[in-house]
Motif scaffolding. Structure first.
Motif, PDB file in Angstrom:
ATOM      1  N   VAL A 137       0.807  -1.114   0.082  1.00 22.88           N
ATOM      2  CA  VAL A 137       0.163   0.067   0.084  1.00 22.88           C
ATOM      3  C   VAL A 137       0.924   1.483   0.087  1.00 22.88           C
ATOM      4  N   VAL A 138       1.923   1.226   0.790  1.00 19.79           N
ATOM      5  CA  VAL A 138       2.553   2.552   0.867  1.00 19.79           C
ATOM      6  C   VAL A 138       3.601   2.525  -0.489  1.00 19.79           C
ATOM      7  N   ALA A 139       3.934   1.653  -0.880  1.00 23.72           N
ATOM      8  CA  ALA A 139       4.779   1.748  -2.244  1.00 23.72           C
ATOM      9  C   ALA A 139       3.921   2.083  -3.477  1.00 23.72           C
ATOM     10  N   PHE A 140       2.616   1.630  -3.508  1.00 16.70           N
ATOM     11  CA  PHE A 140       1.816   2.055  -4.415  1.00 16.70           C
ATOM     12  C   PHE A 140       1.509   3.256  -4.291  1.00 16.70           C
ATOM     13  N   ASN A 141       1.191   3.938  -3.252  1.00 17.00           N
ATOM     14  CA  ASN A 141       0.399   5.570  -2.803  1.00 17.00           C
ATOM     15  C   ASN A 141       1.937   6.077  -3.157  1.00 17.00           C
ATOM     16  N   VAL A 142       3.144   5.745  -2.866  1.00 11.14           N
ATOM     17  CA  VAL A 142       4.238   6.673  -3.504  1.00 11.14           C
ATOM     18  C   VAL A 142       4.320   6.934  -4.772  1.00 11.14           C
ATOM     19  N   ILE A 143       4.168   5.878  -5.642  1.00 13.71           N
ATOM     20  CA  ILE A 143       4.140   6.014  -7.025  1.00 13.71           C
ATOM     21  C   ILE A 143       2.787   6.753  -7.330  1.00 13.71           C
ATOM     22  N   ALA A 144       1.596   6.388  -6.791  1.00 14.85           N
ATOM     23  CA  ALA A 144       0.657   7.260  -7.330  1.00 14.85           C
ATOM     24  C   ALA A 144       0.849   8.559  -7.000  1.00 14.85           C
ATOM     25  N   ARG A 145       1.313   9.099  -5.824  1.00 20.05           N
ATOM     26  CA  ARG A 145       1.723  10.445  -5.437  1.00 20.05           C
ATOM     27  C   ARG A 145       2.336  11.153  -6.500  1.00 20.05           C
ATOM     28  N   MET A 146       3.487  10.288  -7.053  1.00 16.56           N
ATOM     29  CA  MET A 146       4.372  10.882  -7.993  1.00 16.56           C
ATOM     30  C   MET A 146       3.632  11.289  -9.097  1.00 16.56           C
ATOM     31  N   VAL A 147       2.749  10.209  -9.658  1.00 21.48           N
ATOM     32  CA  VAL A 147       1.913  10.506 -10.912  1.00 21.48           C
ATOM     33  C   VAL A 147       1.076  11.499 -10.540  1.00 21.48           C
ATOM     34  N   PHE A 148       0.448  11.750  -9.515  1.00 25.10           N
ATOM     35  CA  PHE A 148      -0.449  12.642  -9.137  1.00 25.10           C
ATOM     36  C   PHE A 148       0.282  14.274  -9.260  1.00 25.10           C
ATOM     37  N   ASP A 149       1.320  14.061  -8.955  1.00 29.58           N
ATOM     38  CA  ASP A 149       2.457  15.438  -8.980  1.00 29.58           C
ATOM     39  C   ASP A 149       2.637  15.707 -10.353  1.00 29.58           C
ATOM     40  N   ALA A 150       2.987  14.618 -11.067  1.00 25.44           N
ATOM     41  CA  ALA A 150       3.514  14.622 -12.326  1.00 25.44           C
ATOM     42  C   ALA A 150       2.594  15.140 -13.339  1.00 25.44           C
ATOM     43  N   THR A 151       1.264  15.009 -13.068  1.00 21.98           N
ATOM     44  CA  THR A 151       0.204  15.279 -14.061  1.00 21.98           C
ATOM     45  C   THR A 151      -0.831  16.490 -13.625  1.00 21.98           C
ATOM     46  N   GLY A 152      -0.091  17.314 -12.473  1.00 22.14           N
ATOM     47  CA  GLY A 152      -0.763  18.558 -12.184  1.00 22.14           C
ATOM     48  C   GLY A 152      -2.134  18.118 -11.452  1.00 22.14           C
ATOM     49  N   THR A 153      -2.068  17.184 -10.764  1.00 25.79           N
ATOM     50  CA  THR A 153      -3.522  16.519 -10.069  1.00 25.79           C
ATOM     51  C   THR A 153      -4.556  16.173 -11.296  1.00 25.79           C
ATOM     52  N   ALA A 154      -4.085  15.822 -12.428  1.00 26.11           N
ATOM     53  CA  ALA A 154      -5.257  15.189 -13.341  1.00 26.11           C
ATOM     54  C   ALA A 154      -5.420  13.915 -13.213  1.00 26.11           C
ATOM     55  N   VAL A 155      -4.416  13.102 -12.862  1.00 27.20           N
ATOM     56  CA  VAL A 155      -4.283  11.623 -12.629  1.00 27.20           C
ATOM     57  C   VAL A 155      -4.366  11.260 -10.959  1.00 27.20           C
ATOM     58  N   ASN A 156      -5.369  10.866 -10.335  1.00 25.30           N
ATOM     59  CA  ASN A 156      -5.314  10.461  -8.891  1.00 25.30           C
ATOM     60  C   ASN A 156      -5.793   9.063  -8.906  1.00 25.30           C
ATOM     61  N   PHE A 157      -4.884   8.243  -8.659  1.00 28.12           N
ATOM     62  CA  PHE A 157      -5.306   6.876  -8.233  1.00 28.12           C
ATOM     63  C   PHE A 157      -4.605   6.328  -7.073  1.00 28.12           C
ATOM     64  N   MET A 158      -4.631   7.226  -6.195  1.00 27.78           N
ATOM     65  CA  MET A 158      -4.069   6.951  -4.881  1.00 27.78           C
ATOM     66  C   MET A 158      -4.985   6.319  -4.157  1.00 27.78           C
ATOM     67  N   ILE A 159      -4.654   5.429  -3.255  1.00 25.42           N
ATOM     68  CA  ILE A 159      -5.744   4.502  -2.393  1.00 25.42           C
ATOM     69  C   ILE A 159      -6.438   5.315  -1.377  1.00 25.42           C
ATOM     70  N   PRO A 160      -7.606   5.620  -1.214  1.00 23.81           N
ATOM     71  CA  PRO A 160      -8.228   6.100  -0.172  1.00 23.81           C
ATOM     72  C   PRO A 160      -8.094   5.313   1.230  1.00 23.81           C
ATOM     73  N   GLY A 161      -7.718   5.939   2.054  1.00 24.56           N
ATOM     74  CA  GLY A 161      -7.526   5.367   3.097  1.00 24.56           C
ATOM     75  C   GLY A 161      -6.283   4.807   3.399  1.00 24.56           C
ATOM     76  N   ALA A 162      -5.149   5.018   2.571  1.00 25.39           N
ATOM     77  CA  ALA A 162      -3.746   4.264   2.708  1.00 25.39           C
ATOM     78  C   ALA A 162      -3.258   4.472   3.845  1.00 25.39           C
ATOM     79  N   ILE A 163      -3.152   5.480   4.477  1.00 21.44           N
ATOM     80  CA  ILE A 163      -2.640   5.588   5.998  1.00 21.44           C
ATOM     81  C   ILE A 163      -3.262   4.986   6.940  1.00 21.44           C
TER      82      ILE A 163
END
Length: 175
Positions: free
Chosen positions: A30-56
């Motif tokens: 979960v942590v690894a997936f969310n780290v990568i998802a956060r990088m994609v989220f930031d790189a796309t200017g918040t257009a792509v968000n596939f972070m896991i809700p409730g990951a923390i």
């Protein structure tokens, strides 16, 4: 009777190892997936968000579930000891001390199991749920209560069957 307790302790240890492995895999995944998802989220200017809700929350409860089974699994080679002190004692005292500390840890585990069980009953009665994912909180308390009982069984098995210090494999001992 000792063979039965030893067999139960071995089963409890294997169950604890399986739970610990699954909890670590879930937490790290979960942590690894969310780290990568956060990088994609930031790189796309918040257009792509596939972070896991409730990951923390998932990672936090995985860590809670991981703790007791990890302790039980770690006891396979005995407790950590300070060799400079322990090796100076006669072997009979070393065995007695080892058995004593396993019994103390087992009694502590049973006390924790009792406390977690009562907390499970209280959270179930109140209907408490986790903050982000709205999962019933009593499930986590029940899991930890069961895990602490397994830890107590492992400690009892170790106290009865493996009271002598284990051979040093170069790991787990402080010198």
């Amino acid at each position: 009777m000792i063979k039965l307790i030893s067999a139960l302790a071995d089963i409890a240890r294997r169950c604890s190892e399986a739970v610990a492995i699954l909890a670590v895999a879930l937490m790290l995944g979960v942590v690894a997936f969310n780290v990568i998802a956060r990088m994609v989220f930031d790189a796309t200017g918040t257009a792509v968000n596939f972070m896991i809700p409730g990951a923390i929350e998932i990672a936090s409860y995985s860590l809670l579930i991981l703790t007791m089974p990890a302790i039980a699994a770690s006891l396979r080679d005995g407790m950590i000891s300070v060799d400079i002190l322990v090796t100076r004692l006669p072997v009979s005292i070393q065995r007695l001390a080892t058995r004593f500390w396993f019994l103390v840890l087992g009694a502590t585990a049973l006390t924790l199991a009792w406390l977690f069980w009562h907390e499970m009953q209280a959270t179930q009665a109140r209907g408490d749920a986790t903050q982000d994912m709205n999962l019933p909180l009593y499930i986590f308390y029940a899991a930890v209560a069961v895990e602490t009982v397994l830890l107590a069984i492992v400690c009892l098995g170790e106290a009865l069957t493996h009271g002598a210090p284990k051979p040093d494999h170069g790991e787990g001992h402080l010198s």
